[in-house]
Design a protein around this motif. Structure first.
Motif, PDB file in Angstrom:
ATOM      1  N   CYS A  63      17.541  22.014  60.274  1.00 24.52           N
ATOM      2  CA  CYS A  63      18.961  21.744  60.005  1.00 24.52           C
ATOM      3  C   CYS A  63      19.850  22.660  60.843  1.00 24.52           C
ATOM      4  O   CYS A  63      20.876  22.220  61.377  1.00 24.52           O
ATOM      5  N   GLY A  95      22.609  21.529  63.725  1.00 27.01           N
ATOM      6  CA  GLY A  95      23.986  22.016  63.757  1.00 27.01           C
ATOM      7  C   GLY A  95      24.360  22.578  65.116  1.00 27.01           C
ATOM      8  O   GLY A  95      25.476  22.355  65.608  1.00 27.01           O
ATOM      9  N   THR A 118      20.620  13.470  61.846  1.00 26.81           N
ATOM     10  CA  THR A 118      22.003  13.818  61.563  1.00 26.81           C
ATOM     11  C   THR A 118      22.917  12.773  62.188  1.00 26.81           C
ATOM     12  O   THR A 118      22.511  12.031  63.091  1.00 26.81           O
TER      13      THR A 118
END
Length: 120
Positions: free
Chosen positions: A14, A18, A101
């Motif tokens: 994650c 980002g 994502t």
């Protein structure tokens, strides 16, 4: 996660996602874009971000309808790239943990979020 714990693979994946979104958005924001250059700019964005570690797939779709609407209100043949013109999907694989994502407009804002986490 407490301060003495090692991040899980999912947390690291994650984090990596980002980083990819931060790079994509802030590297390309403000780039001149027109309907004629939209496809080549989308490809350049995809290829640039895919170069980063753990990134397995990037899809950038330019919202041509939004781009044309912005240009209709202007005398210029191009405008500056902002998040309102983009829909993006980034897939990161970190140590067997896959994170999907997405960035798309939500309530007038280009929202970036985690769609799914699979694996460890």
């Amino acid at each position: 996660m407490s301060t003495d714990e090692t991040p899980t693979d999912a947390e690291a994946a994650c984090f990596e996602a980002g980083i990819k979104f931060g790079t994509l958005y802030h590297q390309f924001a403000g780039t001149p874009i027109s309907p004629d250059s939209a496809s080549s700019l989308a490809t350049a964005m995809e290829e640039a971000i895919e170069n980063q570690p753990h990134c397995t797939d990037v899809t950038v779709d330019v919202r041509i309808d939004e781009l044309e609407a912005a240009l209709a209100a202007s005398t210029a043949d191009y405008t500056e790239l902002t998040g309102r013109f983009l829909e993006v999907e980034i897939v990161v694989d970190y140590e067997g943990c896959e994170v999907r994502t997405r960035m798309e407009m939500e309530d007038g804002y280009p929202l970036m979020r985690i769609e799914s986490i699979h694996g460890r």
